[in-house]
Scaffold this active site. Sequence first.
Site, PDB file in Angstrom:
ATOM      1  N   GLY A   1       0.838  -1.206   0.000  1.00 10.34           N
ATOM      2  CA  GLY A   1       0.000   0.000   0.000  1.00 10.34           C
ATOM      3  C   GLY A   1       0.865   1.244   0.000  1.00 10.34           C
ATOM      4  O   GLY A   1       0.620   2.200   0.734  1.00 10.34           O
ATOM      5  N   ALA A   2       1.881   1.234  -0.886  1.00  9.21           N
ATOM      6  CA  ALA A   2       2.927   2.273  -0.831  1.00  9.21           C
ATOM      7  C   ALA A   2       2.565   3.527  -1.612  1.00  9.21           C
ATOM      8  O   ALA A   2       3.339   4.486  -1.616  1.00  9.21           O
ATOM      9  CB  ALA A   2       4.237   1.692  -1.372  1.00  9.21           C
TER      10      ALA A   2
ATOM     11  N   GLY B   1      -0.865   7.784   1.691  1.00  5.24           N
ATOM     12  CA  GLY B   1      -0.799   7.913   3.140  1.00  5.24           C
ATOM     13  C   GLY B   1       0.509   7.470   3.766  1.00  5.24           C
ATOM     14  O   GLY B   1       1.606   7.870   3.357  1.00  5.24           O
TER      15      GLY B   1
ATOM     16  N   TYR C   1     -13.623  -3.898  10.613  1.00  3.92           N
ATOM     17  CA  TYR C   1     -12.296  -3.270  10.700  1.00  3.92           C
ATOM     18  C   TYR C   1     -11.596  -3.717  11.985  1.00  3.92           C
ATOM     19  O   TYR C   1     -10.411  -4.080  11.965  1.00  3.92           O
ATOM     20  CB  TYR C   1     -12.443  -1.743  10.664  1.00  3.92           C
ATOM     21  CG  TYR C   1     -11.114  -1.011  10.615  1.00  3.92           C
ATOM     22  CD1 TYR C   1     -10.263  -1.165   9.518  1.00  3.92           C
ATOM     23  CD2 TYR C   1     -10.698  -0.172  11.660  1.00  3.92           C
ATOM     24  CE1 TYR C   1      -9.042  -0.501   9.459  1.00  3.92           C
ATOM     25  CE2 TYR C   1      -9.481   0.497  11.605  1.00  3.92           C
ATOM     26  CZ  TYR C   1      -8.658   0.328  10.501  1.00  3.92           C
ATOM     27  OH  TYR C   1      -7.444   0.981  10.456  1.00  3.92           O
TER      28      TYR C   1
HETATM   29  N1  LIG Z   1      -5.092   6.765   9.044  1.00  3.73           N
HETATM   30  C1  LIG Z   1      -5.277   6.413  10.306  1.00  3.73           C
HETATM   31  O1  LIG Z   1      -5.682   7.239  11.147  1.00  3.73           O
HETATM   32  C2  LIG Z   1      -4.960   5.006  10.745  1.00  3.73           C
HETATM   33  C3  LIG Z   1      -5.123   4.686  12.111  1.00  3.73           C
HETATM   34  C4  LIG Z   1      -4.806   3.399  12.534  1.00  3.73           C
HETATM   35  C5  LIG Z   1      -4.349   2.458  11.618  1.00  3.73           C
HETATM   36  N2  LIG Z   1      -4.235   2.798  10.289  1.00  3.73           N
HETATM   37  C6  LIG Z   1      -3.720   1.765   9.348  1.00  3.73           C
HETATM   38  O2  LIG Z   1      -2.665   2.328   8.606  1.00  3.73           O
HETATM   39  C7  LIG Z   1      -2.474   1.588   7.387  1.00  3.73           C
HETATM   40  C8  LIG Z   1      -2.245   2.543   6.240  1.00  3.73           C
HETATM   41  O3  LIG Z   1      -3.426   3.247   5.962  1.00  3.73           O
HETATM   42  P1  LIG Z   1      -3.466   4.801   5.598  1.00  3.73           P
HETATM   43  O4  LIG Z   1      -4.130   5.482   6.751  1.00  3.73           O
HETATM   44  O5  LIG Z   1      -2.163   5.289   5.122  1.00  3.73           O
HETATM   45  O6  LIG Z   1      -4.584   4.772   4.422  1.00  3.73           O
HETATM   46  P2  LIG Z   1      -4.546   5.020   2.846  1.00  3.73           P
HETATM   47  O7  LIG Z   1      -3.972   6.362   2.547  1.00  3.73           O
HETATM   48  O8  LIG Z   1      -5.942   4.740   2.414  1.00  3.73           O
HETATM   49  O9  LIG Z   1      -3.561   3.898   2.298  1.00  3.73           O
HETATM   50  C9  LIG Z   1      -3.950   2.546   2.211  1.00  3.73           C
HETATM   51  C10 LIG Z   1      -3.098   1.873   1.162  1.00  3.73           C
HETATM   52  O10 LIG Z   1      -3.483   0.485   1.071  1.00  3.73           O
HETATM   53  C11 LIG Z   1      -3.629   0.167  -0.304  1.00  3.73           C
HETATM   54  N3  LIG Z   1      -4.491  -0.974  -0.534  1.00  3.73           N
HETATM   55  C12 LIG Z   1      -5.802  -1.096  -0.249  1.00  3.73           C
HETATM   56  N4  LIG Z   1      -6.275  -2.256  -0.683  1.00  3.73           N
HETATM   57  C13 LIG Z   1      -5.249  -2.901  -1.278  1.00  3.73           C
HETATM   58  C14 LIG Z   1      -5.113  -4.139  -1.954  1.00  3.73           C
HETATM   59  N5  LIG Z   1      -6.164  -4.952  -2.142  1.00  3.73           N
HETATM   60  N6  LIG Z   1      -3.902  -4.488  -2.442  1.00  3.73           N
HETATM   61  C15 LIG Z   1      -2.848  -3.680  -2.310  1.00  3.73           C
HETATM   62  N7  LIG Z   1      -2.906  -2.476  -1.694  1.00  3.73           N
HETATM   63  C16 LIG Z   1      -4.110  -2.096  -1.193  1.00  3.73           C
HETATM   64  C17 LIG Z   1      -4.207   1.439  -0.915  1.00  3.73           C
HETATM   65  O11 LIG Z   1      -4.112   1.404  -2.338  1.00  3.73           O
HETATM   66  P3  LIG Z   1      -5.162   2.248  -3.250  1.00  3.73           P
HETATM   67  O12 LIG Z   1      -4.801   3.687  -3.098  1.00  3.73           O
HETATM   68  O13 LIG Z   1      -4.933   1.700  -4.604  1.00  3.73           O
HETATM   69  O14 LIG Z   1      -6.524   1.972  -2.705  1.00  3.73           O
HETATM   70  C18 LIG Z   1      -3.301   2.467  -0.252  1.00  3.73           C
HETATM   71  O15 LIG Z   1      -2.070   2.517  -0.901  1.00  3.73           O
HETATM   72  C19 LIG Z   1      -3.732   0.719   7.247  1.00  3.73           C
HETATM   73  O16 LIG Z   1      -3.408  -0.615   7.575  1.00  3.73           O
HETATM   74  C20 LIG Z   1      -4.701   1.287   8.291  1.00  3.73           C
HETATM   75  O17 LIG Z   1      -5.590   0.324   8.767  1.00  3.73           O
HETATM   76  C21 LIG Z   1      -4.532   4.050   9.844  1.00  3.73           C
END
Ligand SMILES: NC(=O)c1ccc[n+]([C@@H]2O[C@H](COP(=O)([O-])OP(=O)(O)OC[C@H]3O[C@@H](n4cnc5c(N)ncnc54)[C@H](OP(=O)(O)O)[C@@H]3O)[C@@H](O)[C@H]2O)c1
Length: 305
Positions: A22-23, A26, A176
Site C-alpha cells: 500500500g505504498a 498515506g 475493521y
Molecule cells: N489513518 C489512520 O488514522 C490510521 C489509524 C490506525 C491504523 N491505520 C492503518 O494504517 C495503514 C495505512 O493506511 P493509511 O491510513 O495510510 O490509508 P490510505 O492512505 O488509504 O492507504 C492505504 C493503502 O493500502 C492500499 N491498498 C488497499 N487495498 C489494497 C489491496 N487490495 N492491495 C494492495 N494495496 C491495497 C491502498 O491502495 P489504493 O490507493 O490503490 O486503494 C493504499 O495505498 C492501514 O493498515 C490502516 O488500517 C490508519
Amino acid sequence: MLSHDTATSIDDSQTKTALVTGANSGMGLATTVDLLKKDFYVIMLCRNEQRGKEALQTAKQQSKRDHVELMLCDLGSLESIRGFAEQFHKRFSKLDVLINNAGVVTTKRTTTADGFESMLGINHLGHFLLTNLLLEKIKSSEQGRIVTVSSGAHKAGKIHFDDPHLEKNFSVIKGYAQSKLANILFTRQLDDLLKNTSVKANCVHPGAVSTSLGINRDTGFGKTIHSVLRPFFQTPAQGADTAVYLATFPDLTESGEYFYKRKIAERSELSQDKTLAENLWAWSEREIARVNKDLLKDLDELKES
Ligand SMILES: NC(=O)c1ccc[n+]([C@@H]2O[C@H](COP(=O)([O-])OP(=O)(O)OC[C@H]3O[C@@H](n4cnc5c(N)ncnc54)[C@H](OP(=O)(O)O)[C@@H]3O)[C@@H](O)[C@H]2O)c1
C-alpha cells in the site's frame, strides 16, 4: 489481472531491500520516502498501476533517491499475491524489511476476488499469505524485520469464527476491528514461529493520521469529512515514524509486541491470547487452502527454490 514487473534479478548483496505494501498513499508513501532516505532499496507494492506510477515519481522527488521500483499486487487476490511472490523470489536473494501497511475500511460489505470479506481478506489474509510466501527470504537477511500496521481499533474487535466474513451481520467497526485484532494475533504467532531466528516481527498503532483511509477510490466519498478532520490529525510522516523505527533501529530487542510512538503500548486482552492466536493462524491456513489448496504447497516449493 494485474501484471508483474518482469525485470531481471538484481544484485542485492550490498544493499538492504524493503517492501512496503500500500505504498502509493498515506503512511505507505511516507514510509517509502523515509526508507529511501535511509538508503534502502524500496519495492512499492501497489494494486493500481496508475496510482502506483504517480506515487513512484512522488517518492523519487521527495526522497531525491531513485533506488525504488513499483511492483503490482492486489492483496485482495490470492492468485495475485502468489504471482508477486514468484517474481520476488526470482529476482531477490533476501528481504530485509517487510512493512505490512496496506489497509481498507469499507462502509458496506464488499468481498475480495476470493470471496473473503474485504477488510479481513485484505488487511489480514492477504498479508498473512504474502508474509508466509516471503518468510524464507526474510530469514535470509542478517537482521530481518516484519512490521504490521494495526490500529487502536483492535480493542473493539473479536474474531468471529462463527461468521468471519460477516455474511450474517456486517458493520464497519466489527469488520475493521476484527481485521486489526487479527494483525496483532498474527504478529504474536509469527514471533513464536521465528523464535530461533534473527527476525523481529512487531506491529504498530500509528495514531490518528490524515490519509485517504476510508475514502472511496472511485467516488471520492469520505473526502469532505477527512478535510474537516485533517488539522487535528498527524501527518503521514508522523504516523509512519514508529513503523520505520521498528524496521530500522539496529539494536531493537523486542519482537511480537504492539507499539505506539516507539514504545510498547497497552493492548486488549484478546490480542494477547495465545490460543486465539494459534486458532486464527490455523483458520487462516485452512481458509487459504479452501480457496486454492495448491497455494500452501507453493510455500514448500518456494522454500526449496
Ligand atoms: N489513518 C489512520 O488514522 C490510521 C489509524 C490506525 C491504523 N491505520 C492503518 O494504517 C495503514 C495505512 O493506511 P493509511 O491510513 O495510510 O490509508 P490510505 O492512505 O488509504 O492507504 C492505504 C493503502 O493500502 C492500499 N491498498 C488497499 N487495498 C489494497 C489491496 N487490495 N492491495 C494492495 N494495496 C491495497 C491502498 O491502495 P489504493 O490507493 O490503490 O486503494 C493504499 O495505498 C492501514 O493498515 C490502516 O488500517 C490508519
